[in-house]
Design an enzyme around this catalytic site. Structure first.
Site, short mmCIF file in Angstrom:
data_model
loop_
_atom_site.label_atom_id
_atom_site.label_comp_id
_atom_site.label_asym_id
_atom_site.label_seq_id
_atom_site.Cartn_x
_atom_site.Cartn_y
_atom_site.Cartn_z
N ASP A 288 5.01 -1.25 -4.27
CA ASP A 288 6.00 -2.19 -3.75
C ASP A 288 6.24 -3.28 -4.78
O ASP A 288 5.77 -3.18 -5.91
CB ASP A 288 5.58 -2.72 -2.37
CG ASP A 288 4.39 -3.66 -2.42
OD1 ASP A 288 3.90 -3.95 -3.53
OD2 ASP A 288 3.95 -4.12 -1.36
N ARG B 217 6.98 -10.89 8.43
CA ARG B 217 6.85 -11.54 7.11
C ARG B 217 8.24 -11.80 6.55
O ARG B 217 9.01 -10.88 6.30
CB ARG B 217 6.04 -10.69 6.13
CG ARG B 217 5.96 -11.36 4.75
CD ARG B 217 4.84 -10.85 3.88
NE ARG B 217 5.11 -9.56 3.27
CZ ARG B 217 4.34 -9.00 2.34
NH1 ARG B 217 3.25 -9.63 1.91
NH2 ARG B 217 4.64 -7.82 1.84
C1 LIG Z 1 1.30 -5.55 -1.69
C2 LIG Z 1 1.86 -5.60 -0.32
O1 LIG Z 1 2.68 -6.39 -0.06
S1 LIG Z 1 1.40 -4.47 0.78
C3 LIG Z 1 2.57 -4.65 2.08
C4 LIG Z 1 3.89 -4.08 1.74
N1 LIG Z 1 3.82 -2.66 1.57
C5 LIG Z 1 3.88 -1.86 2.65
O2 LIG Z 1 4.02 -2.34 3.74
C6 LIG Z 1 3.72 -0.38 2.45
C7 LIG Z 1 4.21 0.37 3.65
N2 LIG Z 1 4.08 1.82 3.47
C8 LIG Z 1 5.14 2.58 3.24
O3 LIG Z 1 6.25 2.11 3.11
C9 LIG Z 1 4.92 4.07 3.22
O4 LIG Z 1 3.63 4.38 3.66
C10 LIG Z 1 5.09 4.74 1.83
C11 LIG Z 1 6.50 4.48 1.32
C12 LIG Z 1 4.09 4.18 0.85
C13 LIG Z 1 4.86 6.22 2.00
O5 LIG Z 1 5.75 6.64 2.99
P1 LIG Z 1 6.07 8.19 3.26
O6 LIG Z 1 6.32 8.87 1.96
O7 LIG Z 1 7.13 8.25 4.30
O8 LIG Z 1 4.71 8.71 3.82
P2 LIG Z 1 4.46 10.00 4.67
O9 LIG Z 1 5.51 11.03 4.45
O10 LIG Z 1 3.06 10.40 4.43
O11 LIG Z 1 4.57 9.45 6.15
C14 LIG Z 1 4.14 10.18 7.29
C15 LIG Z 1 4.60 9.44 8.51
O12 LIG Z 1 4.00 8.16 8.55
C16 LIG Z 1 5.01 7.18 8.67
N3 LIG Z 1 4.59 6.00 7.90
C17 LIG Z 1 4.14 5.93 6.63
N4 LIG Z 1 3.83 4.67 6.31
C18 LIG Z 1 4.09 3.94 7.40
C19 LIG Z 1 3.96 2.55 7.68
N5 LIG Z 1 3.49 1.69 6.77
N6 LIG Z 1 4.34 2.11 8.89
C20 LIG Z 1 4.80 2.97 9.82
N7 LIG Z 1 4.93 4.30 9.62
C21 LIG Z 1 4.59 4.77 8.42
C22 LIG Z 1 6.25 7.79 8.06
O13 LIG Z 1 7.38 7.13 8.52
C23 LIG Z 1 6.11 9.23 8.53
O14 LIG Z 1 6.52 9.28 9.86
P3 LIG Z 1 7.02 10.66 10.56
O15 LIG Z 1 5.94 11.65 10.36
O16 LIG Z 1 7.24 10.29 11.97
O17 LIG Z 1 8.28 11.06 9.86
O1 LIG Z 2 1.45 -8.98 -0.09
C1 LIG Z 2 0.41 -8.52 -0.45
C2 LIG Z 2 0.03 -8.37 -1.82
O2 LIG Z 2 -1.04 -7.82 -2.07
O3 LIG Z 2 0.83 -8.80 -2.66
MG LIG Z 3 2.56 -9.83 -1.81
#
Ligand SMILES: CC(=O)SCCNC(=O)CCNC(=O)[C@H](O)C(C)(C)COP(=O)(O)OP(=O)(O)OC[C@H]1O[C@@H](n2cnc3c(N)ncnc32)[C@H](O)[C@@H]1OP(=O)(O)O
Ligand SMILES: O=CC(=O)O
Ligand SMILES: [Mg+2]
Length: 533
Positions: A447, A166
């Site tokens: 986010d 993205r």
């Molecule tokens: C509205 C939108 O646009 S939605 C799309 C954009 N938003 C996103 O993509 C959200 C992505 N998610 C994240 O960034 C994370 O899940 C967070 C920041 C919300 C929480 O992250 P953390 O606090 O690190 O969560 P947590 O401690 O429970 O993570 C446990 C494990 O899962 C991993 N993990 C958590 N989320 C993700 C993810 N989305 N992708 C890959 N790995 C992940 C962490 O890196 C961690 O790995 P480890 O155990 O090997 O160290």
């Molecule tokens: O990118 C996704 C959203 O819900 O915004």
């Molecule tokens: Mg969006």
């Protein structure tokens, strides 16, 4: 370290070219970036100007509606060009910023697709965007690995998810690279570099250069992307339709132009996605002058509300008629370490995904690998042996009207809701300007899209002199008082050390400015970007 001031004709780079930059900003990659920027920036600037004009009409009382000039596109029979084999089943997609460990974890999760994000979940400081390109290149090459501080080694598993990149939205600049003295479009920077470094290897392994396109507001923007893709395919001697895109319908104007968007991108598009969080933000922003459409507390605005249900159903209907995927969106819940709370989280995610799957969506998004099994089980149940639900046409759904898409959303505006919005927005802004674009706050993934809802809600409540459920009028003075009080709450919650070593003063100042300004600031990430390295 080599200082690289200017290269290939007119692009100028403000950052030194260290070891990382030299891997990504090779002379050939810069040449391609330069061609894209030179050819497509002027039109992109016109498209941004058209957004302002369109918004002025709505501010002056017009409501968004379907466009009569494009009736023939909506009412004729046509289909999108086709969907590659490895995108036919995308029932669960994980999303996440392009950080090395997360890229590996996401590709190894129990999902079909990983949407690697340079947008809502990435604060695009220079190091992160360059590092992100390196991480994706290494992932595509199959050589990505990472060792954490405790010595744990991360490597790709045997069957990684399909990668989709993205890129940044059209409005976001990349300020470290200029052309004719202006920052270049971040979207072209991300696209050019990801495409350049990966298309050959992706195609060689039976996949392809796949993109998610965010925050589109008009079909002409989709047409612009189509030109960028076609130009790129010709430039690299690739067949038309090699580059594939999924476009997020996450602005209110775009929901009225879904047929037109699919048509404009028909050679390249494989689907649309319900980006619900930006969509809610866009509903607030687009209708900011319409006092009858002010939203309630954020947690009241759920996908079963009439205006959001209409959005999801119309997206499915439109996409499936054209042979395109209709992707669902993100439940913002993330797993909890507390078992009781985690059961609640999983139940909420299950209910949200079941609504999407039963509506006819082909797949959905999760923010965290801990939700993969839950989302997968829901979609497996509904899809059965089918890889997708392209056959769900929703013919029995009565035509979905502009009135339904714009329907006001009932619900209270509470003092607790306003205080929570302040705490979330300030903490998110603080994280973002410190270089972290996605953070867990009060058990939710926050986010750029979710935080926008928090801060614009308050702006709108002030602007329309709304009254909270306890009878208190929402004013700038009330907001300023609550901001000071909630900062102290955050300080208590986070502890003195974290608070004083963070950038909460700057975040609170920015929050104060964008909430009390007469004009609604278009995106918090634009003033935020001035504070980012
Ligand atoms: C509205 C939108 O646009 S939605 C799309 C954009 N938003 C996103 O993509 C959200 C992505 N998610 C994240 O960034 C994370 O899940 C967070 C920041 C919300 C929480 O992250 P953390 O606090 O690190 O969560 P947590 O401690 O429970 O993570 C446990 C494990 O899962 C991993 N993990 C958590 N989320 C993700 C993810 N989305 N992708 C890959 N790995 C992940 C962490 O890196 C961690 O790995 P480890 O155990 O090997 O160290
Ligand atoms: O990118 C996704 C959203 O819900 O915004
Ligand atoms: Mg969006």
């Amino acid at each position: 370290m080599t200082q690289q001031a200017t290269t290939a004709e007119e692009l100028a780079f403000s950052q030194p070219f260290g070891e990382q930059e030299q891997q990504i900003l090779t002379p050939e990659a810069i040449e391609f970036l330069n061609e894209l920027v030179t050819r497509f920036t002027p039109k992109r600037n016109k498209l941004l100007a058209a957004r302002i004009q369109q918004q002025q009409n709505i501010d002056n009382g017009q409501l968004p509606d379907f466009i009569s000039e494009t009736d023939s596109i909506r009412n004729s029979e046509w289909k999108v060009r086709g969907i590659p084999q490895d995108l036919l089943d995308r029932r669960v997609e994980i999303t996440g910023p392009v950080e090395r460990k997360m890229v590996i974890n996401a590709l190894n999760a129990n999902v079909k697709v990983f949407m690697a994000d340079f947008e809502d979940s990435l604060a695009p400081n220079w190091d992160k965007v360059i590092d992100g390109q390196i991480n994706l290149r290494d992932a595509v090459d199959g050589v990505i690995s990472h060792t954490n501080e405790a010595g744990k080694i991360y490597q790709l598993g045997p069957d990684p998810a399909v990668l989709v990149c993205r890129v940044r939205g059209l409005h976001l600049p990349e300020k470290h690279v200029t052309w004719r003295g202006e920052s270049i479009p971040g979207s072209l920077f991300d696209f050019a570099l990801y495409f350049f470094h990966n298309h050959k290897n992706l195609l060689a392994k039976g996949s392809g250069p796949y993109f998610y396109l965010p925050k589109t507001q008009a079909w002409q923007e989709a047409a612009w992307w189509s030109e960028v893709f076609s130009f790129t395919e010709d430039r690299f001697d690739l067949a038309r339709g090699t580059i594939k895109a999924t476009l997020l319908i996450e602005t209110l104007p775009a929901v009225f132009q879904m047929d037109e968007i699919l048509h404009a991108l028909r050679d390249h598009i494989v689907g649309l996605n319900c980006g619900r969080w930006d969509y809610i933000f866009s509903y607030i922003k687009t209708l900011k002058n319409h006092s009858d459409r002010v939203l309630p507390d954020r947690q009241m605005v759920t996908m079963d509300k009439p205006f959001l249900s209409a959005y999801s159903r119309l997206l499915i209907k439109t996409c499936h008629k054209r042979g395109a995927f209709a992707m669902g969106g993100m439940a913002a819940f993330i797993p909890s370490k507390d078992a009781g709370r985690n059961t609640q989280v999983l139940n909420k995610v299950k209910a949200d995904k079941a609504l999407e799957a039963n509506n006819g969506h082909d797949g959905t998004w999760i923010a965290h690998p801990g939700l993969a099994d839950t989302a997968m089980a829901v979609f497996n149940d509904v899809l059965g042996d089918n890889p997708n639900q392209l056959f769900v046409t929703r013919d029995d759904d009565a035509p979905i009207t502009a009135e339904q898409l714009l329907a006001p959303c009932d619900g209270e505006r509470t003092e607790e809701g306003m205080r929570a919005n302040i705490r979330v927005a300030v903490q998110y802004i603080e994280a973002w300007i410190s270089g972290n674009g996605c953070v867990p706050i009060y058990g939710l993934m926050e986010d750029a899209a979710t935080a926008e809802i928090s801060r614009t809600s308050i702006w709108q409540w002030i602007h329309h002199q709304k009254t909270l459920s306890n009878g208190t009028p929402v004013t700038k003075a009330l907001f300023r008082q609550m901001l000071a009080e909630e900062l102290r709450v955050v300080q208590d919650e986070l502890g003195e050390h974290r608070f004083s070593s963070g950038r909460f003063d700057e975040a609170a100042r920015l929050m104060e400015q964008i909430t009390t300004s007469e004009e609604l600031v278009d995106f918090l990430t634009l003033p935020g970007y001035r504070l980012l390295a």
